[in-house]
Design a protein around this motif. Sequence first.
Motif, PDB file in Angstrom:
ATOM      1  N   THR A 194      34.912  44.225  29.771  1.00 17.90           N
ATOM      2  CA  THR A 194      36.230  43.820  29.283  1.00 17.90           C
ATOM      3  C   THR A 194      36.838  44.864  28.345  1.00 17.90           C
ATOM      4  O   THR A 194      38.054  44.870  28.147  1.00 17.90           O
ATOM      5  CB  THR A 194      36.148  42.471  28.561  1.00 17.90           C
ATOM      6  OG1 THR A 194      35.175  42.555  27.502  1.00 17.90           O
ATOM      7  CG2 THR A 194      35.725  41.365  29.532  1.00 17.90           C
ATOM      8  N   ARG A 201      41.655  50.377  34.667  1.00 20.08           N
ATOM      9  CA  ARG A 201      42.214  49.426  35.625  1.00 20.08           C
ATOM     10  C   ARG A 201      43.263  50.049  36.529  1.00 20.08           C
ATOM     11  O   ARG A 201      43.329  49.732  37.726  1.00 20.08           O
ATOM     12  CB  ARG A 201      42.786  48.217  34.885  1.00 20.08           C
ATOM     13  CG  ARG A 201      43.971  48.507  33.980  1.00 20.08           C
ATOM     14  CD  ARG A 201      44.408  47.270  33.228  1.00 20.08           C
ATOM     15  NE  ARG A 201      45.518  47.567  32.321  1.00 20.08           N
ATOM     16  CZ  ARG A 201      46.001  46.682  31.455  1.00 20.08           C
ATOM     17  NH1 ARG A 201      45.483  45.466  31.381  1.00 20.08           N
ATOM     18  NH2 ARG A 201      47.012  47.015  30.661  1.00 20.08           N
ATOM     19  N   THR A 205      43.005  50.113  40.561  1.00 23.15           N
ATOM     20  CA  THR A 205      44.083  49.532  41.361  1.00 23.15           C
ATOM     21  C   THR A 205      44.680  50.566  42.301  1.00 23.15           C
ATOM     22  O   THR A 205      44.992  50.274  43.462  1.00 23.15           O
ATOM     23  CB  THR A 205      45.185  48.951  40.443  1.00 23.15           C
ATOM     24  OG1 THR A 205      44.627  47.879  39.676  1.00 23.15           O
ATOM     25  CG2 THR A 205      46.353  48.436  41.251  1.00 23.15           C
ATOM     26  N   PRO A 211      44.779  44.303  42.099  1.00 25.96           N
ATOM     27  CA  PRO A 211      44.940  44.241  40.640  1.00 25.96           C
ATOM     28  C   PRO A 211      43.621  43.990  39.927  1.00 25.96           C
ATOM     29  O   PRO A 211      42.718  43.343  40.458  1.00 25.96           O
ATOM     30  CB  PRO A 211      45.894  43.061  40.449  1.00 25.96           C
ATOM     31  CG  PRO A 211      45.639  42.180  41.638  1.00 25.96           C
ATOM     32  CD  PRO A 211      45.333  43.114  42.778  1.00 25.96           C
ATOM     33  N   SER A 213      42.061  42.403  36.397  1.00 27.50           N
ATOM     34  CA  SER A 213      42.396  41.518  35.288  1.00 27.50           C
ATOM     35  C   SER A 213      41.128  41.078  34.579  1.00 27.50           C
ATOM     36  O   SER A 213      40.019  41.219  35.108  1.00 27.50           O
ATOM     37  CB  SER A 213      43.167  40.286  35.788  1.00 27.50           C
ATOM     38  OG  SER A 213      42.406  39.575  36.751  1.00 27.50           O
ATOM     39  N   LYS A 215      39.389  37.770  32.965  1.00 29.14           N
ATOM     40  CA  LYS A 215      39.476  36.308  32.934  1.00 29.14           C
ATOM     41  C   LYS A 215      38.160  35.733  32.426  1.00 29.14           C
ATOM     42  O   LYS A 215      37.089  36.035  32.979  1.00 29.14           O
ATOM     43  CB  LYS A 215      39.776  35.763  34.334  1.00 29.14           C
ATOM     44  CG  LYS A 215      41.099  36.214  34.925  1.00 29.14           C
ATOM     45  CD  LYS A 215      41.289  35.662  36.322  1.00 29.14           C
ATOM     46  CE  LYS A 215      42.619  36.127  36.926  1.00 29.14           C
ATOM     47  NZ  LYS A 215      42.785  35.622  38.326  1.00 29.14           N
TER      48      LYS A 215
END
Length: 288
Positions: A194, A201, A205, A211, A213, A215
């Motif tokens: 994280t 990122r 991508t 994408p 992300s 979470k």
Amino acid sequence: MKVKKTTRSIIQWIFIILGAIVLAVSLRVFIFDTYTIPTPSMEPAIMSGDHVVVNKLVPGPRIIKNFFSLGKGVKPVFTRLTGWKVERNDVLIFNFPYSDRGRMDLDMNLFYAKRCVAVPGDTFYIENGFYKVKHVSDTLGYHENQRILSERPDHEFAPEIFHCFPYDSHHTWSIKNFGPVYIPERGSTMPIDTLNAIIYRDLITYETGKPVSVKNGTVVLGDSVISEYTFNRNYYFMAGDYVFDSQDSRYWGLLPEDHITGKVSFVWNTKDMRTGKIRWNRFLKKVK
């Protein structure tokens, strides 16, 4: 008889002219190209108003695979012929990777000139204004400007200039203290968590079209949770020699290799942007 000779002569000249055109185009596509430098971000190595010759053999000529589809909303897809490796301190011309803010892209109409200060596999960082690569003792970039930067108090810089990529509360990096950041190499696999997901990122991508992300404390690529990633491109850290005013990797991140056009070799012509006068002392000056 005269008519036949004249016709033969015309045909010969047509072939000579066509051959010269093919040769000129081939040289521009495979060997070299020329560009005009509009800004002072690479001074003193190259100055605004310089016209430079770029060696496309570094890192190798790009060929557009879908050339005849361009102009129909299709993005260019490149294949690169074998060339010479980019080395630290090479000055490169490249397509700017973030013309569409918020995601990495390739703008065929927007070119930047910057110095490569870190190559694939390096771990780059800025320490009190000085550019460094772990386990490398070479001077990177224009050292004198870095020295001046290191001596200037932090409060003298506007926040938008002082604060740097990735603009995250966990990475409070600045133009004086930045990183360390690993520069991905093609085929290298690294853990993704994280904290570093925000750094990589856009690259992931760009490579996958999916994408990235965060979470519930995990990193998600598309619909899949990932804990590591294997890069399929080489990346570079690009920096302007005029460290006080340069939109470079400190602000937008790492450069994919397919964006690189070539290495700046020398100045073939130059005019002072203010006076319009030719700067004869820079004529055929090698860029290093």
